[in-house]
Structures are given as C-alpha cells and as structure tokens.
Design a protein around this motif. Sequence first.
Motif, PDB file in Angstrom:
ATOM      1  N   ILE A 152      31.300  46.717  40.665  1.00  0.00           N
ATOM      2  CA  ILE A 152      30.312  45.659  40.895  1.00  0.00           C
ATOM      3  C   ILE A 152      29.176  46.168  41.808  1.00  0.00           C
ATOM      4  CG2 ILE A 152      29.974  43.311  41.872  1.00  0.00           C
ATOM      5  CD1 ILE A 152      31.881  43.241  39.516  1.00  0.00           C
ATOM      6  N   GLU A 153      29.539  46.985  42.774  1.00  0.00           N
ATOM      7  CA  GLU A 153      28.579  47.453  43.782  1.00  0.00           C
ATOM      8  C   GLU A 153      27.423  48.252  43.189  1.00  0.00           C
ATOM      9  OE1 GLU A 153      31.793  47.554  43.904  1.00  0.00           O
ATOM     10  OE2 GLU A 153      32.429  46.673  45.812  1.00  0.00           O
ATOM     11  N   ILE A 154      27.610  48.827  42.009  1.00  0.00           N
ATOM     12  CA  ILE A 154      26.511  49.621  41.426  1.00  0.00           C
ATOM     13  C   ILE A 154      26.093  49.070  40.058  1.00  0.00           C
ATOM     14  CG2 ILE A 154      27.020  51.729  42.727  1.00  0.00           C
ATOM     15  CD1 ILE A 154      28.227  52.838  40.037  1.00  0.00           C
ATOM     16  N   GLY A 155      26.171  47.761  39.917  1.00  0.00           N
ATOM     17  CA  GLY A 155      25.645  47.162  38.689  1.00  0.00           C
ATOM     18  C   GLY A 155      26.693  46.754  37.676  1.00  0.00           C
ATOM     19  N   GLY A 156      27.959  46.808  38.069  1.00  0.00           N
ATOM     20  CA  GLY A 156      29.004  46.295  37.182  1.00  0.00           C
ATOM     21  C   GLY A 156      28.923  44.778  37.119  1.00  0.00           C
ATOM     22  N   SER A 157      29.621  44.195  36.159  1.00  0.00           N
ATOM     23  CA  SER A 157      29.538  42.739  35.999  1.00  0.00           C
ATOM     24  C   SER A 157      30.824  42.062  36.434  1.00  0.00           C
ATOM     25  CB  SER A 157      29.291  42.398  34.528  1.00  0.00           C
ATOM     26  OG  SER A 157      29.300  41.004  34.360  1.00  0.00           O
ATOM     27  N   LEU A 158      30.682  40.916  37.058  1.00  0.00           N
ATOM     28  CA  LEU A 158      31.847  40.075  37.322  1.00  0.00           C
ATOM     29  C   LEU A 158      32.488  39.758  35.971  1.00  0.00           C
ATOM     30  CD1 LEU A 158      30.169  37.669  39.902  1.00  0.00           C
ATOM     31  CD2 LEU A 158      31.965  39.352  40.403  1.00  0.00           C
ATOM     32  N   GLY A 159      33.779  39.886  35.884  1.00  0.00           N
ATOM     33  CA  GLY A 159      34.480  39.536  34.646  1.00  0.00           C
ATOM     34  C   GLY A 159      34.763  40.715  33.730  1.00  0.00           C
ATOM     35  N   ARG A 160      34.031  41.831  33.853  1.00  0.00           N
ATOM     36  CA  ARG A 160      34.177  42.929  32.903  1.00  0.00           C
ATOM     37  C   ARG A 160      35.576  43.549  32.931  1.00  0.00           C
ATOM     38  NH1 ARG A 160      35.838  45.895  29.951  1.00  0.00           N
ATOM     39  NH2 ARG A 160      34.957  47.725  28.920  1.00  0.00           N
ATOM     40  N   ASN A 161      36.143  43.644  34.141  1.00  0.00           N
ATOM     41  CA  ASN A 161      37.449  44.272  34.292  1.00  0.00           C
ATOM     42  C   ASN A 161      38.533  43.586  33.464  1.00  0.00           C
ATOM     43  OD1 ASN A 161      38.445  46.488  35.487  1.00  0.00           O
ATOM     44  ND2 ASN A 161      39.189  45.416  37.318  1.00  0.00           N
ATOM     45  N   GLU A 162      38.415  42.271  33.343  1.00  0.00           N
ATOM     46  CA  GLU A 162      39.443  41.507  32.618  1.00  0.00           C
ATOM     47  C   GLU A 162      39.018  41.207  31.184  1.00  0.00           C
ATOM     48  OE1 GLU A 162      38.116  39.992  35.614  1.00  0.00           O
ATOM     49  OE2 GLU A 162      39.512  41.277  36.704  1.00  0.00           O
ATOM     50  N   ALA A 163      37.810  41.629  30.800  1.00  0.00           N
ATOM     51  CA  ALA A 163      37.227  41.134  29.540  1.00  0.00           C
ATOM     52  C   ALA A 163      38.092  41.434  28.303  1.00  0.00           C
ATOM     53  CB  ALA A 163      35.827  41.693  29.355  1.00  0.00           C
ATOM     54  N   THR A 164      38.682  42.637  28.238  1.00  0.00           N
ATOM     55  CA  THR A 164      39.460  42.964  27.037  1.00  0.00           C
ATOM     56  C   THR A 164      40.691  42.061  26.950  1.00  0.00           C
ATOM     57  OG1 THR A 164      38.719  45.244  27.292  1.00  0.00           O
ATOM     58  CG2 THR A 164      40.467  44.849  25.702  1.00  0.00           C
ATOM     59  N   GLY A 165      41.425  41.979  28.050  1.00  0.00           N
ATOM     60  CA  GLY A 165      42.640  41.134  28.075  1.00  0.00           C
ATOM     61  C   GLY A 165      42.298  39.663  27.869  1.00  0.00           C
ATOM     62  N   ARG A 166      41.188  39.236  28.468  1.00  0.00           N
ATOM     63  CA  ARG A 166      40.783  37.830  28.325  1.00  0.00           C
ATOM     64  C   ARG A 166      40.413  37.530  26.868  1.00  0.00           C
ATOM     65  NH1 ARG A 166      39.675  34.017  31.892  1.00  0.00           N
ATOM     66  NH2 ARG A 166      39.783  35.472  33.634  1.00  0.00           N
ATOM     67  N   GLY A 167      39.700  38.464  26.249  1.00  0.00           N
ATOM     68  CA  GLY A 167      39.306  38.284  24.848  1.00  0.00           C
ATOM     69  C   GLY A 167      40.526  38.210  23.936  1.00  0.00           C
ATOM     70  N   ILE A 168      41.547  39.004  24.258  1.00  0.00           N
ATOM     71  CA  ILE A 168      42.791  38.984  23.461  1.00  0.00           C
ATOM     72  C   ILE A 168      43.449  37.611  23.594  1.00  0.00           C
ATOM     73  CG2 ILE A 168      45.135  39.948  23.327  1.00  0.00           C
ATOM     74  CD1 ILE A 168      43.819  42.665  24.256  1.00  0.00           C
ATOM     75  N   MET A 169      43.465  37.105  24.805  1.00  0.00           N
ATOM     76  CA  MET A 169      44.058  35.772  25.029  1.00  0.00           C
ATOM     77  C   MET A 169      43.269  34.709  24.243  1.00  0.00           C
ATOM     78  SD  MET A 169      43.426  32.837  26.972  1.00  0.00           S
ATOM     79  CE  MET A 169      42.512  33.214  28.453  1.00  0.00           C
TER      80      MET A 169
END
Length: 418
Positions: free
Chosen positions: A177-194
């Motif tokens: 996040i500190e260098i331009g990452g997005s909130l939510g990206r870390n979980e996005a694959t697992g969240r999309g699967i759900m």
Amino acid sequence: MTMYDPYQNMLHVLDEAASVLKLHKDEYAFVRYPERELTVSLPIRMDDGHVQVFEGYRVQHSSVRGPAKGGVRYHPNTDINETRALAGWMTIKCAVANIPYGGAKGGIRVDPQCLSDRELERLTREYTYRISPIIGTDIDVPAPDVGTNAQIMAWIVDEYSKLRGKYTPGVVTGKPIEIGGSLGRNEATGRGIMYTLMSYLETTGKKPCDITMAAQGFGNVGSVGCLLMKRAGINIVAIGDIGRSLYNPNGIDIEKAYAYANSHGRSLDGYQEEGMQVIPKGDVLHLDVDVLFMAAMENQLNAATMEGVKAKLILEGANGPTTNEADTYFYKHGIEILPDVMTNAGGVVGSYYEWVQNRTGFYWTEEEYNKKLQANMRKTFQTVWQVKEKYHVSARLSCYIIALSRIVAAQNYRGFLG
Ligand code: NAD
C-alpha cells in the motif's frame, strides 16, 4: 495417459471454442501463438561470494485487447512451457472478465525458500533489468504469483523506476500500500473465488450452510479463499498444503488455521486443533465433500487422481489444476467445474483496479474496491452461465467461447497487416 502439456491443454479448449463459434482457423490462428517470448539468464553473486546463473522468462501471449498482464512465478519447476500456458490462460481470463488487458506471465526457475532476502532482491532486480525493454505501464504489467509477493513487486517498481528515471508504480500490481498498492488487492483472488461460489449457489438454489468443502493449497489464494468462504457459511472439513493435509469431520477452525499459517511462514506444519487428523496428502482430493477447492498448482486432477473424486463441484482457484483428460471425465460424470479463467479472475480484476488508481492518482476505499470486484465477478459468472446454457457446454468451454469472440472482434477492428 497422455503427456501433460499445459499449453496444448489451452489450445485444445480454444479450438473447441472456435468450432462452436464456427470460426475458420484463419480467423483465430493468431490466438494460438504467443506474441513474444523472452528467456533471460540472471547471473547473481550469492552471499558466499560465488556466482550462480538462474533462468528467467517473460511471455506476452496477447496484447490485442490492451497491455499484456500476468504474474511472475518463482518456482523450481518453472520453465518456458509452463510460463507460456499461464500467459495464454491470462489472455482468456482478462477477456472473460472483460478488463482491457491481454495476457502475459513471467517466472524464474528458482526455489525462493533457498535464497536469503539479499539474494532474492539481487535476483529480482536483475530479472527486472533483463525484462525491462518489454514491460511498462502501457505495455506489460507483472504481478505476484506462486513464490512472489508484495515485497518482490516493490523491488521491481524500484529497479524499473531507476532505469526509466521516473517513479513508475503502474509497472506492476500487487504492490505494498505504501508505494501505490490498493486496499483490497491482497485478498482479491480469494474474495473473487468466494463471490463466484456464492453466485453458483444462488443460481442452483443451494445454501452455503449445507455445503462441505475440502481445499488443496493454503497459500495466498487457498488461505484467503477458505477464510472468506468459511465466513460466508461454508463448512470446510479439510485443508492441505505441500507439507500436510488435515481433516476434521466437524469442520476446521479456519480463522485459527489462517492465523497460524500467517505466523508460520504460510505453512500448516505443526498446526493442531481438537478432533483434527493428519491424513495422507493425496486424500484431500478424494474426500466425501460437496466442493473440492483447488488452490495449489496445475495438473493436480489428472488421469491418476480423477476417478477418486467424490465432490460434485470443483472450484478452481489455482491455474490449470485439471488436465483435459480429467476435465472430460468430470463432464461425463456430471461433476461441475467452476474453471480457473472465471473463478480466480478476482486477482487480475483487482490488479486492474490498482492500475487504474495508479494512472489516475486517485485512491479508493476498500469498500469501493470490494463492491466493484463483486459486481464484476457476478456479471462475469452470469455471462458465463448464459453462454453455457445457450450452447449446452461446460463452464470452461463457455469461458473460452466468450473470450475468443471478444479477442477476435478486437483483432478484426484493429485489422491484419499483409
Ligand atoms: P502460494 O505459493 O501462496 O500457495 C501455494 C499453496 O499450494 C501453498 O500452500 C503450497 O504449500 C501448496 N502446494 C503447492 N504444491 C502442492 C501440492 N503438490 N500439494 C498440495 N499443496 C501444494 O501461491 P498462490 O499465490 O496461492 O497461487 C496458487 C495458485 O493460484 C497458482 O496456480 C496461481 O497461479 C493461482 N493464482 C494466484 C493468484 C494470486 O493472486 N496469487 C491469482 C490467480 C491465480
């Protein structure tokens, strides 16, 4: 048993999709060939002073619908053929999810666990330098995959920015996040699967609380996927990683297992809870459950393992976990597959949202991010299901039909030279 070749697997389904769409081979031949492949050698001075040369790859399968997009894998079995298949699947996935990207993939043949942090950083910087002529925010945008993470993406941004003489966060996604990452990206694959599984249950009139699941793989995709599906009401009775497989007929305490794995180098080694048994590794695939969640590597459901599968639904979190042979077998036996190119697309859709934020310099809340992700996953599922029903095909073939028609339409507008 036929030799496993993941790129041939991809072409096989692509040809089937072309046949359903009645496309002449001249109309889609370009999709059968990767646009560009690069193999690089990476000489690295190791901590003990000797020089070791690693091999790295970047394959750009397609840039017809937008910049090529796809992860970077650090794994001892990575080679050009696997990278090519993964790149091809990214082309299909981005087109199914209808985001403005083509497909790419990269990797280094290395076991990252065997390197020190300094060695890993030197290797990543050298890899970035070697592939830098062909990557860029508008050209080809890497991201994490197996064996890579946000720290590795940060080193890529830094090295690439130095080479270009300007800070360029949009050159990769999955950043801190500190260098331009997005909130939510870390979980996005697992969240999309759900989200995808919930859409499926809704469509078929089933309730999450009636569903049991076994999961293979407990890394980024598997652990987050399990955590979010458990929170949605699914009863997960088995989980496993490369080292251990665990079974608890009363349901695994996923919150506890997730916290344990996160504080133990993403490993389930040593994890314990009441009523849980350690089972032989392969048994996770053959338990009597409703859903089998595949979240490890390709080629896991194959001629040798397919017949023991008792689940009625296979949820593909990993890329390419099912060979063509197993795919045909499951189709014939009425076992439904929610295929990788639809189910795990949350990762690249989330990457697209990160890239959009980098380009505009305007950052979203996690709620906005998750809401957009949910809308995309839901729409993608509905489209795939409509096409599946229209042509009476598997969900995988439906995905390829949708993707191929979008890619061919884009290429027709852009035109062919010569
Ligand atoms: P990861 O390295 O974080 O996790 C992989 C997991 O699989 C680990 O728990 C590992 O122990 C386990 N594993 C590996 N080989 C195994 C085997 N033979 N048997 C049992 N378990 C095994 O990787 P990840 O990022 O979670 O990726 C997993 C899969 O999902 C890959 O196919 C990847 O391409 C795909 N994928 C990842 C993302 C992402 O955002 N990370 C997005 C889309 C698809």
